[in-house]
Design an enzyme around this catalytic site. Structure first.
Site, PDB file in Angstrom:
ATOM      1  N   GLU A 193      -9.796   2.471  -5.006  1.00 55.72           N
ATOM      2  CA  GLU A 193      -9.606   3.784  -4.723  1.00 55.72           C
ATOM      3  C   GLU A 193      -8.428   4.345  -5.530  1.00 55.72           C
ATOM      4  OE1 GLU A 193     -11.223   4.091  -0.112  1.00 55.72           O
ATOM      5  OE2 GLU A 193      -8.931   3.171  -0.289  1.00 55.72           O
ATOM      6  N   ASP A 222       0.766  -1.036   0.080  1.00 57.75           N
ATOM      7  CA  ASP A 222       0.027   0.115  -0.061  1.00 57.75           C
ATOM      8  C   ASP A 222       1.027   1.166  -0.112  1.00 57.75           C
ATOM      9  OD1 ASP A 222      -2.357   1.799   0.436  1.00 57.75           O
ATOM     10  OD2 ASP A 222      -3.336  -0.207   0.976  1.00 57.75           O
ATOM     11  N   HIS A 234      -3.054   3.340  -4.758  1.00 59.27           N
ATOM     12  CA  HIS A 234      -2.297   2.623  -3.400  1.00 59.27           C
ATOM     13  C   HIS A 234      -0.793   2.351  -3.703  1.00 59.27           C
ATOM     14  CE1 HIS A 234      -5.753   2.834  -0.472  1.00 59.27           C
ATOM     15  NE2 HIS A 234      -6.374   2.657  -1.693  1.00 59.27           N
TER      16      HIS A 234
END
Ligand code: ACM
Length: 636
Positions: free
Chosen positions: A345, A194, A269
């Site tokens: 995302e 991440d 990410h």
């Protein structure tokens, strides 16, 4: 009333020296009690009808567990008989079992070793709390006679642990695996990369861990209070798993009937990967591994903007070479069927601003950034497929169409899963609404506040198959522990349990067996079991649920509990202990004044849970404020 008597019986056993029988979680398909019993003594004869390697490994591990409790293998009138039946067509399937407890005989029948493993976990739950640590002090132990027939509702029963936002050691990951296996979870989703750290050694791309695994140390609230690195500041916090360590964890998981699904989160990410290889972004600017500093803005309903580029550049062929190298080593390491490629995302702003990306889109007739993400995802799916694996990703991978054979993990509610199933994709349901273990589980005065609230009772209402969906597409369900604010393994346990027990029952047990009152009485027994071995577990369910509202111009307060047969006492005049205050009977007015509400829960006149102290200013602020709910995060 009967419910209350039942509850009392469980409660007494949870606090007394004896233990409750049949508090099994997840609740089995069928339990038939007999009037007989089995007496477990210090020797046990093992009778195993198969030389299957996997089975013998499970049996040996179980022998070790029992030997810690003072039970050794030997000639005894008491036997543990294990029969592999290899009759895969029957309802027990791959992971089911029949367990018979009779005088002098415990008998397990299963088609496959996994079924025997699950039967062992049930037996462990039939033994007293802390039994395994007692070195024989509790022997002999009487187990009530019964026959259990049991098998799972879903093949995917997962827990996810984020090791990027906080790095957990191999030993800590093993603790997590060990506990989850006791509740018959069989998938460990390992969130390995991440923005805050890259945690898996990729030998052909050494900078991923030399650079990407380390960040500057920071404390304070994630995304708010933490500063980015100062110029020249050394990144000293973090860590990664070598490939040898990964193999060790895979083996440890396999010994517990757990398959590991590794996640490499692309194309968003990816700040830690880009700190190592900034040339893979559009701007190619130098980057740092994020220590939890603010680098994004969130506008509600899942809308956001990244202030620093954390996405791979989908218009650059070098990116696909990079992705190929990463997944080649990941696929080689992990024996499971699926690899998770993230996909969540992903901010498109930097793609939309970049002339090279725009040129690429024109050339490939890609009409917008969603289609561009879809282009990326489809190429990644091909890469993963070529390595002999199936791809799974978060529900954003549905944008613009998804490659055949790819599976979807639905996290923004259930709707992504519904859509994916309608398109014929396999789905794992993992919605924030029920299954996000990082969310706050109790009153804000005594809990960490993060993103949203999720109580045990809400988690227990998780039903992985929405009405409009054919259940053949639903592989199962999963709960996720993101670790932005979880910095130790005891705290990870506190956030995971008992809500993971609720999820375990939702993904293993028949839907018709689910019952909150039954579950919560059993969950209380398990809280006791955790405490007996010094494992952390949240007791937030004991705390009063405080609701402040306005009625006829008055500020009112109600106090409740989600467990039966408790009493709540409170004071609103700065006095304590609250037991000397007022017994809660009905909503009351909060008068004007400078004081705190103090409230605590009691069972049989004994305080349980925490005493809440909420000052009047905070109570005023709570008025009319809807409790922040996960439904507010995304439009369903
Ligand atoms: C996620 O929670 N971003 C999958």
């Amino acid at each position: 009333m009967i419910k209350h008597i039942l509850f009392l019986a469980f409660t007494i056993s949870a606090y007394g020296s004896s233990f409750a029988q049949n508090s099994i979680i997840p609740i089995p398909v069928e339990v038939k009690n007999t009037q007989q019993h089995f007496e477990l003594k210090s020797t046990l004869t093992y009778k195993v009808n198969s030389k299957d390697k996997e089975l013998l490994e499970y049996v040996n591990n179980f022998k070790t567990i029992l030997s810690k409790a003072g039970i050794v293998e030997g000639n005894s009138e008491n036997s543990l008989q294990i029969d592999l039946t290899q009759n895969t067509k029957n309802e027990l399937g791959k992971e089911g079992y029949i367990l018979e407890i009779k005088p002098q005989l415990i008998k397990i029948e299963a088609n496959e070793p996994a079924g025997v493993f699950n039967a062992f976990q049930t037996i462990r739950q039939l033994l007293p709390a802390g039994f395994e640590q007692e070195g024989g002090k509790k022997l002999p132990v009487t187990i009530a006679g019964m026959t259990i027939k049991d098998y799972p509702r879903f093949e995917w029963r997962g827990l996810m642990l984020d090791v990027s936002r906080h790095f957990f050691t191999v030993e800590e990951v093993k603790q997590y695996l060990d506990k989850m296996s006791q509740y018959k979870f069989n998938v460990f989703h390992w969130h390995l990369t991440d923005d805050e750290g890259w945690r898996i050694e990729i030998k052909s791309l050494p900078k991923l861990t030399e650079v990407g695994a380390w960040r500057v140390p920071r404390h304070g609230k994630f995304g708010e209070d933490r500063l980015p690195p100062a110029p020249g500041e050394k990144p000293t916090e973090g860590g990664f798993y070598t490939q040898e360590q990964i193999k060790e964890v895979i083996q440890y998981a396999a010994e517990r009937n757990i398959t590991i699904v590794p996640e490499i989160d692309f194309p968003g990410h990816s700040m830690a990967a880009l700190a190592a290889y900034p040339e893979l972004s559009t701007k190619k600017e130098p980057k740092f591994v994020n220590p939890g500093a603010k680098f994004s803005e969130w506008y509600g309903n899942g809308k956001f903007k990244m202030l620093i580029e954390n996405t791979l550049n989908p218009a650059d062929e070098k990116v696909y070479d990079f992705v190929d190298k990463v997944f080649a080593e990941v696929a080689e390491l992990f024996p499971g069927e699926y690899i998770h490629m993230g996909g969540d995302e992903c901010y498109h702003g930097f793609w939309e601003e970049d002339p090279e990306v725009q040129k690429f889109m024109k050339k490939h007739k890609i009409k917008d950034s969603h289609e561009l993400q879809s282009y990326f995802v489809k190429r990644v799916a091909k890469i993963i497929e070529k390595k002999g694996k199936k791809m799974i990703g978060w529900d954003e991978i549905l944008y613009g169409g998804l490659a055949d054979g790819a599976a979807v993990m639905s996290w923004r509610g259930m709707k992504g899963g519904v859509e994916a199933a309608k398109q014929g994709h396999k789905v794992v349901m993992s919605p924030t609404t029920f299954a996000y273990l990082d969310y706050t589980q109790g009153d804000h005065s005594v809990e960490n506040i993060i993103y949203a609230d999720l109580s045990l009772e809400k988690s227990y209402s998780f039903e992985p198959v929405p009405e409009e969906v054919d259940d053949k597409y639903i592989l199962g369900g999963q709960a996720n522990l993101w670790t932005e604010m979880v910095t130790t393994m005891p705290f990870a346990f506190y956030m995971t349990y008992p809500r993971a027990l609720a999820i375990a029952e939702s993904v293993w047990s028949p839907k018709s067996h689910k019952n909150w009152d039954s579950f919560v009485t059993r969950a209380i027994t398990h809280i006791n079991r955790f405490e007996a071995v010094n494992d952390n577990i949240s007791k937030a369910i004991y705390d009063p649920i405080v609701n402040v509202y306005e009625e006829d111009g008055k500020l009112m307060c109600s106090l409740n509990n989600s467990i039966p047969n408790t009493e709540i006492y409170y004071t609103i005049n700065n006095t304590y202990p609250v037991k000397f205050g007022i017994k809660y009977e009905e909503p009351f007015e909060l008068p004007v004044g400078k004081y705190a509400l103090r409230a605590g829960t009691y069972i049989n006149d004994k305080p349980i849970g925490r005493e809440l102290i909420i000052n009047k200013t905070e109570l005023d602020q709570r008025k009319g404020k809807k409790k922040f709910s996960v439904e507010d995060l995304f439009e369903e």
